[in-house]
Design a protein around this motif. Sequence first.
Motif, short mmCIF file in Angstrom:
data_model
loop_
_atom_site.label_atom_id
_atom_site.label_comp_id
_atom_site.label_asym_id
_atom_site.label_seq_id
_atom_site.Cartn_x
_atom_site.Cartn_y
_atom_site.Cartn_z
N LEU A 38 -0.08 -26.86 -31.78
CA LEU A 38 -1.07 -26.68 -32.84
C LEU A 38 -2.44 -27.22 -32.44
N VAL A 39 -2.47 -28.41 -31.85
CA VAL A 39 -3.76 -28.99 -31.43
C VAL A 39 -4.43 -28.10 -30.39
N VAL A 67 -5.34 -16.31 -32.31
CA VAL A 67 -4.37 -15.55 -31.51
C VAL A 67 -4.44 -16.01 -30.05
N LEU A 68 -5.66 -16.12 -29.51
CA LEU A 68 -5.82 -16.62 -28.14
C LEU A 68 -5.27 -18.03 -28.00
N GLY A 69 -5.54 -18.89 -29.00
CA GLY A 69 -5.02 -20.26 -28.95
C GLY A 69 -3.51 -20.29 -28.90
N ALA A 70 -2.87 -19.44 -29.71
CA ALA A 70 -1.40 -19.38 -29.69
C ALA A 70 -0.88 -18.84 -28.38
N ILE A 71 -1.62 -17.93 -27.73
CA ILE A 71 -1.18 -17.35 -26.47
C ILE A 71 -1.13 -18.41 -25.37
N VAL A 72 -2.16 -19.24 -25.29
CA VAL A 72 -2.27 -20.18 -24.16
C VAL A 72 -1.67 -21.55 -24.47
N ALA A 73 -1.18 -21.78 -25.68
CA ALA A 73 -0.73 -23.12 -26.07
C ALA A 73 0.58 -23.56 -25.44
N PRO A 74 1.62 -22.70 -25.31
CA PRO A 74 2.94 -23.22 -24.94
C PRO A 74 3.17 -23.30 -23.44
N PRO A 75 3.52 -24.47 -22.90
CA PRO A 75 4.04 -24.54 -21.52
C PRO A 75 5.32 -23.72 -21.39
N ALA A 84 7.28 -22.12 -31.61
CA ALA A 84 6.13 -22.46 -32.45
C ALA A 84 4.93 -21.57 -32.12
N ALA A 85 4.69 -21.36 -30.82
CA ALA A 85 3.54 -20.56 -30.42
C ALA A 85 3.69 -19.10 -30.80
N GLY A 87 2.22 -14.46 -34.05
CA GLY A 87 2.52 -13.34 -34.95
C GLY A 87 1.73 -13.42 -36.24
N ALA A 88 1.64 -14.63 -36.82
CA ALA A 88 0.91 -14.78 -38.08
C ALA A 88 -0.58 -14.52 -37.88
N ALA A 89 -1.17 -15.08 -36.81
CA ALA A 89 -2.61 -14.89 -36.58
C ALA A 89 -2.92 -13.43 -36.25
#
Length: 512
Positions: A92-93, A115-123, A155-156, A161-163
């Motif tokens: 989330l951060v 959407v971009l943030g969610a794409i790059v967030a998860p290792p 989580a990502a 999907g929501a964004a």
Amino acid sequence: MTLFESLLLLLLAAIVLLQLARRLALPYPSMLALAGVGVALLPGAPDFPIDPRTALPLFIAPALMDAAFDFPLTTAKRFWVPLVIFALGGVLVTALLVAWAGWAYAGLPFAAALVLGAIVAPPDAAAATAILSGMAIPRATDAILRGESLFNDAAALLLFGAALMAQTSGGLTAAQLGGFALAAPGGVAFGMLAAWLMSKITRFVTGALDSNLLQFVNTFLVWIVAEHLHLSPVLAVVALAMTIASRPSPTSPRLRVQSYAVWNVVVFVLNVLAFLLMGLQARRIIGDMNGDHLRHALGFAGLVIAIVVLARLAVALCFNRGVAWYRRRQGRAEPATWRQATLAGWCGMRGLVTLATAFILPADFPQRDTVVLAAFGVVLATLVVQGLTLAPMIRLLRLDHRAVTERELLSVRRGLARAALGRLADEDSEEGRRLAALFQVEIDALDEPPRGDAMDRHCQLSLAALAAQRAELERCRLAFQLSDEDYNFLLEQLDWRELTVLPPEATRIGSG
């Protein structure tokens, strides 16, 4: 050149790179991704497009299944607080900071930037497992990194999907929000139900090859059905694996050995292909950009990379120092040092989930090419820069625990032998005394293991004795004294005996 021929050449190149990575003690995902970029930029290089709808279940589902099966539920319960902080808080951060940068600097609508943030967030689970497999770091740090990679994708992907729905439809209804809220617990429940059904079905499947095939089919089916039910496929596969692993296995030792070998090879091959294919997308991503647009997109990608790396480091160090302060106030020792937190923060390699979700974006998505390039930049930078510097950082932070690991392994082996000896202590039969004598010899050898030249001589003599046994087995086979099935059975026993003689590094497969 046909697709099959091109793929065969890529696999041959991968074999060469794997040997180079092993000799240089470098993580193979980093080498393969970098080589893929190099191949993609060559004139006339083959084009290997990634179909995101196929790539996610094909490459991610087996990696998740394999990693989650080896991650005990008790470990998840023991480290649930850091797992939640990394898998949920860290995602989330990172997503919110990247979304702010996309909105403020790239002019993206906030939903598109999120959407971009969610794409790059998860290792990435595959990257973390592949890179950490050849390293000996503190057990707690290793467990948190492996466990986090099992849950942060969920989580990502839910945030993605929501964004994306908010961006494409202009907002979210209460029913849609309810569906996203139920996706995570529903995925877990579905995975547990699938594990229960699989336990019933496997009773009727006795062959080793049949059982292995069923395991793979079940893994892919759980992912695909969960997607169609709008549940979290990541959590469904993780719940499936952890539920199966937590139950006593009714399978035979031979079937388990073959199953581990098959999964090890298949997941390794899929990882090799995935990391190569990620690098090969370079031409497809930057090919249609002109000079000014490419420079602007590269600058924004650099900003996103910096945010992704620094955000994870900040989350790891802040959580570590906060826990340390709380423990000191209670008069208790710190559970992890700042060095371990720094290592956890640096070990944030992104992978196929990031790239595949970027390719899913519709053609009319705002500044789609810039977003995809930023995602590719994050994958490449984290895999190559962080991956290649991980081993030096472990040494710099004095977190190389190979010596500790060897002592712990010796202690556990000694405990296993003593447990067997304790079970045979009350046996008065001749067979019981013989077995007890064998285990006593093993304990004596573990209490005073040979070292240096003595260890080398011990290995040489053991291997020479096994070679003599193999020669005698071949003579019996040529003399037609046993069937092929019996020959393979005895040969397998000799192979396992040899594995007890060889050092661990000589038997490790797939480590970079």
